[in-house]
Scaffold this motif. Sequence first.
Motif, PDB file in Angstrom:
ATOM      1  N   ALA A  82      20.019  -4.086  -0.713  1.00 48.50           N
ATOM      2  CA  ALA A  82      18.961  -3.231  -0.097  1.00 48.50           C
ATOM      3  C   ALA A  82      17.968  -4.244   0.161  1.00 48.50           C
ATOM      4  N   ALA A  83      17.276  -3.507   1.093  1.00 49.79           N
ATOM      5  CA  ALA A  83      15.925  -4.217   1.543  1.00 49.79           C
ATOM      6  C   ALA A  83      14.998  -3.512   0.485  1.00 49.79           C
ATOM      7  N   VAL A  84      14.201  -4.422  -0.271  1.00 43.62           N
ATOM      8  CA  VAL A  84      13.581  -3.704  -1.493  1.00 43.62           C
ATOM      9  C   VAL A  84      12.009  -4.222  -1.298  1.00 43.62           C
ATOM     10  N   GLY A  85      10.958  -3.518  -1.925  1.00 42.38           N
ATOM     11  CA  GLY A  85       9.612  -3.794  -1.976  1.00 42.38           C
ATOM     12  C   GLY A  85       9.042  -3.326  -0.962  1.00 42.38           C
ATOM     13  N   VAL A  86       7.791  -2.727  -1.213  1.00 42.21           N
ATOM     14  CA  VAL A  86       6.948  -2.257  -0.270  1.00 42.21           C
ATOM     15  C   VAL A  86       6.355  -2.950   0.985  1.00 42.21           C
ATOM     16  N   ARG A  87       6.125  -4.283   0.217  1.00 38.46           N
ATOM     17  CA  ARG A  87       5.712  -5.295   1.386  1.00 38.46           C
ATOM     18  C   ARG A  87       6.675  -5.826   2.056  1.00 38.46           C
ATOM     19  N   TYR A  88       7.919  -5.854   1.980  1.00 40.63           N
ATOM     20  CA  TYR A  88       9.013  -6.211   2.526  1.00 40.63           C
ATOM     21  C   TYR A  88       9.472  -5.296   3.628  1.00 40.63           C
ATOM     22  N   ILE A  89       9.475  -3.891   3.237  1.00 38.36           N
ATOM     23  CA  ILE A  89       9.753  -2.824   4.125  1.00 38.36           C
ATOM     24  C   ILE A  89       8.859  -2.697   5.140  1.00 38.36           C
ATOM     25  N   LEU A  90       7.517  -2.758   4.968  1.00 36.23           N
ATOM     26  CA  LEU A  90       6.602  -2.696   6.036  1.00 36.23           C
ATOM     27  C   LEU A  90       6.571  -3.862   7.041  1.00 36.23           C
ATOM     28  N   ASP A  91       6.836  -4.974   6.503  1.00 38.16           N
ATOM     29  CA  ASP A  91       6.879  -6.320   7.273  1.00 38.16           C
ATOM     30  C   ASP A  91       8.200  -6.142   8.222  1.00 38.16           C
ATOM     31  N   ASN A  92       9.458  -5.603   7.608  1.00 33.91           N
ATOM     32  CA  ASN A  92      10.580  -5.634   8.294  1.00 33.91           C
ATOM     33  C   ASN A  92      11.323  -4.254   8.337  1.00 33.91           C
ATOM     34  N   PRO A  93      10.774  -3.415   9.113  1.00 30.05           N
ATOM     35  CA  PRO A  93      11.072  -1.919   9.129  1.00 30.05           C
ATOM     36  C   PRO A  93      12.486  -1.732   9.712  1.00 30.05           C
ATOM     37  N   LEU A  94      12.712  -2.308  10.898  1.00 28.38           N
ATOM     38  CA  LEU A  94      14.159  -2.083  11.445  1.00 28.38           C
ATOM     39  C   LEU A  94      15.287  -2.828  10.566  1.00 28.38           C
ATOM     40  N   LYS A  95      14.996  -4.042  10.202  1.00 26.24           N
ATOM     41  CA  LYS A  95      15.785  -4.770   9.502  1.00 26.24           C
ATOM     42  C   LYS A  95      16.247  -3.877   8.143  1.00 26.24           C
TER      43      LYS A  95
END
Length: 326
Positions: A82-95
């Motif tokens: 899964a895509a994980v981590g608040v920072r990663y989610i905000l930087d890569n929302p579509l992915k």
Amino acid sequence: MRVLITGGAGFIGSHLAEACLERGDEVYIIDDLSTGSLDNIRALQNDDRFKNRLFVHIDTILNHNMMLELTGICDIVFHMAAAVGVRYILDNPLKSIKINVEGTEKVLSLCAKFRKKVLIASSSEVYGKHLHAPLVETDNIIYGPTSKFRWSYAASKLMDEFTALAYYRNRGLQVMIARLFNTVGPRQTGAYGMVIPRFVDQALKNKPLTVYGDGTQTRTFTYVKDVVRALTGLMDANDTAGEVFNVGGTEEITILDLARKIIRETGSASACELIPYEKAFAADFEDMQRRVPSIDKIRKAIGFEPKTGLDAILRHVINYHMSVTG
């Protein structure tokens, strides 16, 4: 037993792979290394005991042919990718949305095709903006508006749960869901927003511990080896399919108190620095004020209790960071 672990080079996935190998399983890992790392499984790959039982594939779970082959040859599947981590989610929302929703549906579809038992790793994020505690699996879900991309991850994991339960009801898929609450331990990086490794790294460097917001938001933390026990216990049980289970610790602490505790435990000269959310993240960020699980359901189902308290968790993480930084 042949075990497929998606995201097996990730923080939790690598510990799960280790536990499965230790008990004699044949382990197949697929990971695209977007947030995982080969360093997490290097020791397993170099261990003579596991050389003929560990198979690693660097690829995305969206690769249909690869997933078809791996799901077909394995007996059970732990879906940890899964895509994980608040920072990663905000930087890569579509992915993040694509890998969480499309990737999970692909895993479920193939497990249904081959009649393979599967565990879906979900997140405490799905509860949203609740202020009460403890959070129970049957609680309502409360999210912010779609303009706040913080909730895209929560919504994608909730859709994973809906899809998994639909496969259980309509196709008879033996699937269970584990909602993980702030898993912590060795090998976890702070690069994607995970708070304890970030604080420990800052403390060991005598840098200010950057606490977002006013620090009054509370969390509980769960040691990764306790989480692995819960995941394997749910998979091994005969009556957990079609159910959702919280997996978490029980010691609630504010983030500011957590920072102060880490400063004491490391003997650091650091101070705490409060950073407004709008400075730390994009303007569309919101936080959960409180996140404490009820573990009554998993306790009744498999007898799960977290064995590692917060003080011991911090010692493990601090010792790990000291060992890798010299």
